[in-house]
Design a protein around this motif. Structure first.
Motif, short mmCIF file in Angstrom:
data_model
loop_
_atom_site.label_atom_id
_atom_site.label_comp_id
_atom_site.label_asym_id
_atom_site.label_seq_id
_atom_site.Cartn_x
_atom_site.Cartn_y
_atom_site.Cartn_z
N UNK A 55 0.83 -1.20 0.00
CA UNK A 55 0.00 0.00 0.00
C UNK A 55 0.87 1.26 0.00
N UNK A 56 2.00 1.21 0.70
CA UNK A 56 2.91 2.35 0.70
C UNK A 56 3.46 2.60 -0.70
N UNK A 57 3.78 1.54 -1.42
CA UNK A 57 4.34 1.68 -2.77
C UNK A 57 3.31 2.17 -3.77
N UNK A 58 2.09 1.60 -3.73
CA UNK A 58 1.09 1.87 -4.77
C UNK A 58 0.07 2.92 -4.37
N UNK A 59 -0.01 3.23 -3.07
CA UNK A 59 -1.03 4.16 -2.60
C UNK A 59 -2.38 3.52 -2.41
N UNK A 60 -2.49 2.22 -2.69
CA UNK A 60 -3.74 1.48 -2.53
C UNK A 60 -3.40 0.00 -2.57
N UNK A 61 -4.37 -0.82 -2.26
CA UNK A 61 -4.21 -2.26 -2.40
C UNK A 61 -5.10 -2.75 -3.53
N UNK A 62 -4.50 -3.09 -4.69
CA UNK A 62 -5.33 -3.62 -5.78
C UNK A 62 -6.01 -4.90 -5.33
N UNK A 63 -7.12 -5.20 -5.95
CA UNK A 63 -7.82 -6.44 -5.60
C UNK A 63 -8.63 -6.94 -6.75
N UNK A 64 -8.89 -8.25 -6.71
CA UNK A 64 -9.75 -8.84 -7.71
C UNK A 64 -11.19 -8.36 -7.53
N UNK A 65 -11.96 -8.39 -8.62
CA UNK A 65 -13.38 -8.10 -8.51
C UNK A 65 -14.03 -9.18 -7.68
N UNK A 66 -14.70 -8.81 -6.61
CA UNK A 66 -15.28 -9.84 -5.74
C UNK A 66 -16.21 -10.77 -6.51
N UNK A 67 -16.06 -12.07 -6.25
CA UNK A 67 -16.95 -13.03 -6.88
C UNK A 67 -18.33 -12.94 -6.23
N UNK A 68 -19.33 -13.26 -7.04
CA UNK A 68 -20.68 -13.27 -6.51
C UNK A 68 -20.80 -14.37 -5.45
N UNK A 69 -21.25 -14.00 -4.29
CA UNK A 69 -21.35 -14.96 -3.20
C UNK A 69 -22.74 -15.59 -3.18
N UNK A 70 -22.81 -16.77 -2.66
CA UNK A 70 -24.09 -17.44 -2.52
C UNK A 70 -24.41 -17.56 -1.05
N UNK A 71 -25.69 -17.58 -0.76
CA UNK A 71 -26.15 -17.71 0.62
C UNK A 71 -26.37 -19.18 0.93
N UNK A 72 -25.86 -19.61 2.06
CA UNK A 72 -26.03 -21.01 2.45
C UNK A 72 -27.51 -21.29 2.69
N UNK A 73 -27.96 -22.49 2.37
CA UNK A 73 -29.35 -22.85 2.70
C UNK A 73 -29.53 -22.91 4.21
N UNK A 74 -30.76 -22.88 4.68
CA UNK A 74 -30.99 -22.90 6.13
C UNK A 74 -30.37 -24.15 6.77
N UNK A 75 -29.83 -23.97 7.96
CA UNK A 75 -29.22 -25.08 8.68
C UNK A 75 -30.30 -26.11 9.02
N UNK A 76 -30.09 -27.38 8.67
CA UNK A 76 -31.15 -28.38 8.86
C UNK A 76 -31.28 -28.91 10.28
#
Length: 369
Positions: free
Chosen positions: A271-292
């Motif tokens: 971050x000191x070198x670049x002024x920011x932390x590059x990052x990947x585009x967040x992957x689409x997350x899925x919601x877990x089904x209800x706990x059985x």
């Protein structure tokens, strides 16, 4: 030397003929790179090591992408110092990263993990030296003793075992392997491992436009003197040396691999070198089904939720325990299911304190989301 042959530990035959190799430049040291229980090193646990060899071979023969012909290693050493014959001498390994590296060195794996059993017992170090000597005497291995990470971007064989390799791969009593060591390990002083920062890989062998951006920032800051050509999209030793100059200018100390100024980025310096932390585009997350409910996971009983649970284990790669034919999704909660769930729990900080192998709401959510 304690050697257990393939027949003695119950090896399955290779899927097809193994490639003959007359000699190698040396031996590469590996580790399992997954959770290995500390209990494996107990004196009364040695009887389980042959079964672990069968599990290792089965996991390689059932690997979804590598198409291994057999267990990848020429030999495996257990915590008790016993050598288990893998592919054996004069057989090309499948473990070193690519065909060129596989032809250059044999591969010896320690039953050591990235969690659990991470410190090699003295008996294991003795056994590793025995394995190197065996491959020299029986397989015309050369003098080089290196780590898997030397020449290939990987964390293998783990920091503790790699420290031993770089120290000369000596027995606990100080005796070196027959013939000593030479080549790419002792004295290179160049860090060749990778780190992940904000979803992007940095360090030797990492590739991408973000690597070029780091190189350009180093040049712009006056830290590019080790570039002959570049900077470019693949991290090389020149990138490591230039980044080390930047770290030293920041006041970091320690230039040996895995020290603060070893030339591999951390989030603060990046971050000191670049002024920011590059990052990947967040992957689409899925919601877990209800706990059985916990009643869905009773040893030996079937429930549709177990099939969902197995899907999460397979997607996340926690499938080491199985009946020899690879881990398959199914509706029965078996001992293999419980052991694989426990591996996931141990590898997940939020769950590691209660890794009993039985899913609760948090295990379910983290595994399936």
């Amino acid at each position: 030397m304690k050697l257990v042959t393939r027949a003695a530990w119950g090896a399955r035959p290779p899927r097809y003929d193994l490639a003959y190799i007359a000699s190698t430049g040396g031996v590469k040291i590996h580790y399992e790179g997954t959770y290995v229980p500390k209990s494996l090193a107990a004196a009364d646990a040695h009887s389980t090591c042959a079964g672990r060899m069968r599990d290792l071979q089965a996991s390689h023969l059932n690997h979804p992408t590598e198409d291994y012909s057999d267990i990848a290693y020429n030999a495996v050493v257990c915590p008790h110092g016993t050598i288990y014959e893998g592919r054996g001498p004069h057989r090309k390994t499948g473990a070193n990263g690519n065909s060129t590296l596989n032809a250059r060195d044999y591969a010896v794996c320690a039953m050591l993990g990235n969690s659990g059993l991470v410190v090699p017992p003295d008996a294991m170090l003795d056994g590793l030296v025995d394995a190197v000597t065996w491959l020299r005497n029986k397989g015309a291995a050369g003098k080089r003793v290196a780590g898997h990470r030397d020449g290939h971007p990987t964390a293998c064989p783990g920091d503790r075992l790699y420290e031993w390799v770089r120290g000369g791969a000596v027995r606990p009593d100080g005796e070196s392997p027959q013939g000593g060591t030479e080549g790419e390990v002792p004295g290179s002083g160049i860090a060749r491992y990778q780190v992940t920062i904000n979803g992007l890989r940095y360090g030797y062998g990492a590739k991408g436009a973000h690597i070029t951006a780091v190189g350009k920032a180093l040049v712009d800051g006056g830290f590019g003197r080790h570039y002959k050509v570049g900077p470019g999209p693949e991290w090389t030793d020149a990138d490591t040396r230039n980044y080390q100059l930047f770290q030293l200018a920041m006041g970091y100390t320690g230039t040996a691999p895995h020290e603060d100024a070893d030339g591999v980025p951390g989030p603060v310096s990046l971050q000191q070198l670049l002024g920011k932390l590059p990052g990947k585009t967040p992957e689409r997350t899925t919601t877990a089904p209800p706990f059985p409910g916990r009643s869905a996971f009773v040893l030996g009983k079937t429930n549709p939720a177990v099939t969902q649970l197995d899907g999460g284990l397979i997607r996340k790669g926690f499938t080491r325990h199985h009946d020899g034919n690879g881990y398959q999704a199914g509706s029965r909660f078996t001992t293999f299911t419980r052991k694989n769930v426990a591996d996931f729990q141990r590898a997940t900080p939020a769950l590691a304190g209660d890794a009993d192998g039985y899913p609760g709401p948090l295990t379910w959510r983290l595994l399936l989301s």
